[in-house]
Design a protein around this motif. Structure first.
Motif, PDB file in Angstrom:
ATOM      1  N   GLY A 362       4.160  -3.817   3.507  1.00  0.00           N
ATOM      2  CA  GLY A 362       4.402  -5.237   3.795  1.00  0.00           C
ATOM      3  C   GLY A 362       5.287  -5.348   5.170  1.00  0.00           C
ATOM      4  N   THR A 363       5.632  -4.213   6.037  1.00  0.00           N
ATOM      5  CA  THR A 363       6.272  -4.535   6.926  1.00  0.00           C
ATOM      6  C   THR A 363       5.576  -3.746   8.169  1.00  0.00           C
ATOM      7  N   SER A 364       4.377  -3.528   8.118  1.00  0.00           N
ATOM      8  CA  SER A 364       3.629  -3.019   9.207  1.00  0.00           C
ATOM      9  C   SER A 364       3.102  -4.241  10.227  1.00  0.00           C
ATOM     10  N   TYR A 365       2.231  -3.990  11.132  1.00  0.00           N
ATOM     11  CA  TYR A 365       1.905  -5.109  11.949  1.00  0.00           C
ATOM     12  C   TYR A 365       1.045  -5.994  11.093  1.00  0.00           C
ATOM     13  N   TRP A 366       0.404  -5.332  10.088  1.00  0.00           N
ATOM     14  CA  TRP A 366      -0.498  -6.482   9.385  1.00  0.00           C
ATOM     15  C   TRP A 366      -0.605  -5.441   8.142  1.00  0.00           C
ATOM     16  N   TYR A 367      -1.393  -5.949   7.025  1.00  0.00           N
ATOM     17  CA  TYR A 367      -1.207  -5.275   5.798  1.00  0.00           C
ATOM     18  C   TYR A 367      -2.598  -4.296   5.811  1.00  0.00           C
ATOM     19  N   THR A 368      -2.420  -3.158   5.438  1.00  0.00           N
ATOM     20  CA  THR A 368      -3.461  -2.302   5.383  1.00  0.00           C
ATOM     21  C   THR A 368      -3.372  -1.203   4.091  1.00  0.00           C
ATOM     22  N   SER A 369      -4.471  -1.316   3.242  1.00  0.00           N
ATOM     23  CA  SER A 369      -4.924  -0.491   2.177  1.00  0.00           C
ATOM     24  C   SER A 369      -4.071  -1.129   1.075  1.00  0.00           C
ATOM     25  N   VAL A 370      -3.560  -2.283   1.022  1.00  0.00           N
ATOM     26  CA  VAL A 370      -2.695  -2.762  -0.313  1.00  0.00           C
ATOM     27  C   VAL A 370      -3.857  -2.885  -1.463  1.00  0.00           C
ATOM     28  N   PRO A 371      -4.904  -3.405  -1.183  1.00  0.00           N
ATOM     29  CA  PRO A 371      -5.817  -3.192  -2.502  1.00  0.00           C
ATOM     30  C   PRO A 371      -6.078  -1.869  -2.956  1.00  0.00           C
ATOM     31  N   ARG A 372      -6.216  -0.966  -2.239  1.00  0.00           N
ATOM     32  CA  ARG A 372      -6.440   0.341  -2.723  1.00  0.00           C
ATOM     33  C   ARG A 372      -5.342   1.047  -3.420  1.00  0.00           C
TER      34      ARG A 372
END
Length: 420
Positions: A362-372
């Motif tokens: 949650g501290t990247s430019y945007w969320y990636t791979s949170v559901p996975r």
């Protein structure tokens, strides 16, 4: 010794006149070893109780379902609409991150002196070596790379569901707790990634037994397994933090002698960082590769939320990507609620594990791979099982509502679109 015939040396017994055979010490010892090995194998199998066998049966049924779906994709969703032959059953699995793992396993991290200094570099050093090394080892027996990756995930997934069920049975009093937990887990929206040649199944096959060992105060086993998990995903470091906190909260008396073992898991990421430093001069080359390739440079949590919200709802992205960013937001909210539930139940180690995971994602430019990443949140699946014991209708609602979402994500991934 055998009984010899008359006038013959004792060591050259005539089988026509020899008496009954009496096994020598060597033969007796060999048979004893074989019996002991057979006994150990029998005891290992007997440890799989009825609940374990039921969980494995559920796992096998879902594997048949997901592989049937992949086969249908090979028939219905060919890139060439006029194709007369279906695609290989393994073709749909060769998507996205799989190519990185295969290239690392086949060619290494820096083939032909290529690296971050090379134009068009794929930033493969962002991926930890545990899965590629395992893939390379299995490939020596299974010649097809995709088949080797599928085999790793299949076997690792079986270990993972057994460990998850046993964790649930330790946590919940109901004898059906293991089956319910695995039911929610295997029908989760991103369960397709447990069958893909990805790291989730292998990581869980190491992380969940590590957590189970910690619950039983077997800190040596927990540390060794956590070390291996750290070689597969950086998430292993968050598991280690949870293990250390659990140790501090539960260790009594002589148990503190096991404390040095908890330093072992740091070995895997330290060795990988050292290897990258020798090749690139950068101890954190894996982190910088993630920043270059996946926008994982640091941003404040509210900035990451705002950027993801814009991608999801402001019509700046194609609809397929926008929908997946909406799923990212939903998964982040579920994670925050899960932390609150764990804190309320004073389950501090699990809360720390989820909190560190969400902070990293949650501290990247945007969320990636949170559901996975939800696949790795074992407290989520045990919490749903506990809830369903109090609200029996929840299990049916989950099957009829979440199940179709899992099929949708599976089709999205298997047809080459971004999912999870």
């Amino acid at each position: 010794m055998s009984v010899s015939a008359p006038h013959r040396p004792a060591e050259i017994a005539d089988p026509r006149t020899a008496g009954p055979h009496v096994p020598d010490d060597e033969g007796r010892t060999d048979r004893t070893h074989r019996a002991r090995r057979a006994g150990r194998a029998h005891r290992t199998l007997s440890r799989l109780g009825p609940g374990d066998r039921e969980v494995l049966w559920l796992y096998l049924l879902t594997r048949v379902g997901i592989w049937t779906t992949a086969g249908v994709v090979g028939w219905l969703f060919r890139s060439d609409g006029n194709a007369r032959r279906p695609a290989s059953p393994l073709a749909p699995w060769q998507q996205w991150d799989w190519t990185h793992y295969m290239h690392i396993a086949r060619d290494g991290y820096f083939p032909g002196q290529a690296g971050p200094w090379t134009a068009g570099w794929d930033n493969r050093e962002a991926f930890f070596p545990g899965f590629p090394l395992t893939l390379r080892a299995v490939h020596t027996v299974v010649p097809d790379w995709a088949a080797a990756g599928a085999l790793i995930s299949f076997l690792a997934g079986g270990v993972a569901v057994l460990a998850l069920a046993r964790i649930a049975r330790l946590r919940l009093p109901d004898q059906d707790a293991g089956r319910r937990t695995v039911f929610f887990f295997l029908l989760s929206p991103c369960a397709v990634f447990l069958a893909a040649g990805y790291t989730e199944a292998l990581f869980l096959a190491l992380a969940l037994p590590a957590w189970l060992a910690a619950q039983r105060q077997n800190w040596r086993a927990a540390s060794v397994l956590a070390c291996l998990a750290c070689s597969v995903r950086v998430t292993g470091l968050f598991l280690v933090a949870a293990l250390v906190l659990h140790f501090v909260l539960t260790a009594r008396g002589r148990a503190w002698r096991a404390a040095p073992w908890l330093c072992l898991p740091a070995l895997a990421p330290a060795l990988y960082s050292w290897y990258l430093q020798t090749r690139t001069g950068d101890w954190m080359a894996w982190k910088h590769a993630q920043e270059r390739g996946w926008y994982r440079d640091f941003h404040a949590p509210w900035e990451a939320w705002a950027n993801t919200w814009e991608a999801a709802f402001h019509h700046t992205q194609p609809t397929g990507y926008a929908l997946m960013w909406q799923a990212e937001l939903l998964a982040m909210l579920i994670g925050v609620v899960l932390i609150a539930v764990l804190v309320r139940g004073r389950r501090w180690p699990e809360a720390l594990y989820i909190a560190l995971t969400l902070w990293a994602l949650g501290t990247s430019y945007w969320y990636t791979s949170v559901p996975r990443s939800t696949l790795l949140w074992w407290p989520l699946w045990t919490a749903l099982a506990a809830w369903s014991l109090r609200r029996p209708r929840l299990q049916s609602a989950y099957l009829y509502v979440v199940g179709p979402l899992g099929i949708t994500v599976a089709l999205t991934f298997l047809t080459g679109r971004w999912a999870g």
